[in-house]
Enzyme design. Structure first.
Site, PDB file in Angstrom:
ATOM      1  N   HIS A   1       1.295  -4.001   9.044  1.00  0.00           N
ATOM      2  CA  HIS A   1       2.720  -3.822   8.758  1.00  0.00           C
ATOM      3  C   HIS A   1       3.434  -3.224   9.962  1.00  0.00           C
ATOM      4  CE1 HIS A   1       2.655  -4.811   4.478  1.00  0.00           C
ATOM      5  NE2 HIS A   1       1.545  -4.101   4.371  1.00  0.00           N
TER       6      HIS A   1
ATOM      7  N   HIS B   1       0.835  -1.205   0.000  1.00  0.00           N
ATOM      8  CA  HIS B   1       0.000   0.000   0.000  1.00  0.00           C
ATOM      9  C   HIS B   1       0.869   1.255   0.000  1.00  0.00           C
ATOM     10  CE1 HIS B   1      -3.325  -2.689   0.744  1.00  0.00           C
ATOM     11  NE2 HIS B   1      -4.179  -1.695   0.926  1.00  0.00           N
TER      12      HIS B   1
END
Length: 314
Positions: free
Chosen positions: A233, A181
């Site tokens: 993440h 992303h």
């Protein structure tokens, strides 16, 4: 108009060139797609007391589909807005230099697509090669700690017992580095920032261009930060993704964008240059530079001296 870009014409090799570029694009994009769907990440181990892997599983705030739709839609919209603003700019209308490329939007989007597949191949190769565990790994995998001897330290032999999620979700739990992303959102925002900086030329506002650019950067930052708050993440994954997206955007734009998105300003010719150019004498159908005539007269003398010498000889 002097100094403007020549009107674009379709070269005879354009079709072959486009076919060649599409083949290259597919040669990069298809492996990235295969890795995204079926890639097998390296099976990294863990420490039983690793608190960075104990975060709860949450749904994505920004899904892959939403990110792709917004990124591609925003790119197309911004390319069109920039060229439309250029067309209605009075200064550009007067010079006709910045708005005469009919394929500018198409070329800009083509360069964006090439950068997109570059980011994806980097992201997928690194994800599968590193195999870093996500912060929600323990919650997703639920390894059977009753069969694991944590005194061994680094555990590589484990089996996931969670059957509530699909195999692809469990595989994805071992693809934390880097943040895809962050890579894609930063690449998109930086590409558009550079495109706007190069292509948008307006005189009615000093703040419109930097405001749009700042908004694009803010969107990419929010997208990147959401990956940390969603426990998808680690911070280092996001930082690495931001770096990859930034580098690819700058590299692709400055290697291709500066060549194919030319927007040279019209050349300003000074009054002295105009006078000198327009006052060039024409002898026998050929233009004779003024400095050459001055040098000639200095060698053979002034016309008045010619007349006086002829009179003396007579």
């Amino acid at each position: 108009m002097k100094g403007c870009i020549k009107k674009e014409t379709v070269p005879p090799f354009l079709t072959a060139q486009v076919i060649g570029d599409v083949i290259i694009w597919l040669a990069i994009g298809l492996p990235a797609l295969v890795l995204y769907i079926m890639g097998t990440p390296y099976k990294a181990g863990f420490f039983c007391d690793d608190t960075s892997l104990k975060y709860p599983y949450k749904q994505n705030t920004i899904s892959d589909a939403l990110l792709s739709g917004v990124a591609f839609g925003l790119t197309i919209m911004m390319l069109l807005i920039v060229e439309v603003l250029n067309i209605f700019e009075k200064e550009n209308k007067r010079h006709r230099c910045l708005t005469q490329g009919p394929f500018t939007c198409l070329k800009g989007f083509g360069i964006f697509l090439f950068g997109f597949v570059i980011t994806q191949i980097f992201t997928e190769v690194l994800k599968n090669a590193v195999g870093r565990l996500r912060p929600n790994f323990f919650d997703l995998c639920r390894p059977d700690f009753s069969r694991i001897d944590c005194s061994q330290g680094y555990i590589t032999n484990y089996t996931c017992t969670n059957d509530e999620h699909s195999a692809s979700t469990l595989r994805n739990s071992r693809q934390s580095f880097p943040s895809g992303h962050a890579v894609f959102s930063v690449f998109t925002s930086m590409y558009l920032v550079l495109y706007i900086q190069k292509r948008l030329h307006i005189s009615y506002s000093h703040f419109l261009k930097p405001t749009i650019q700042a908004a694009l950067v803010l969107l990419s930052v929010l997208c990147s930060v959401s990956r940390i708050t969603d426990h998808m993440h680690h911070s280092s994954d996001v930082i690495a993704g931001i770096g990859i997206g930034f580098v690819v955007a700058c590299s692709v734009f400055y290697s291709l964008g500066t060549k194919f998105l030319n927007d040279q300003e019209p050349k300003k010719v000074s009054t002295d240059e105009d006078i000198e150019e327009n006052s060039t004498p024409v002898l026998n159908g050929h233009q004779t530079p003024v400095p050459l005539l001055h040098n000639t007269f200095s060698l053979i003398g002034q016309p008045n001296s010619f007349s006086s010498k002829c009179a003396d000889r007579s």
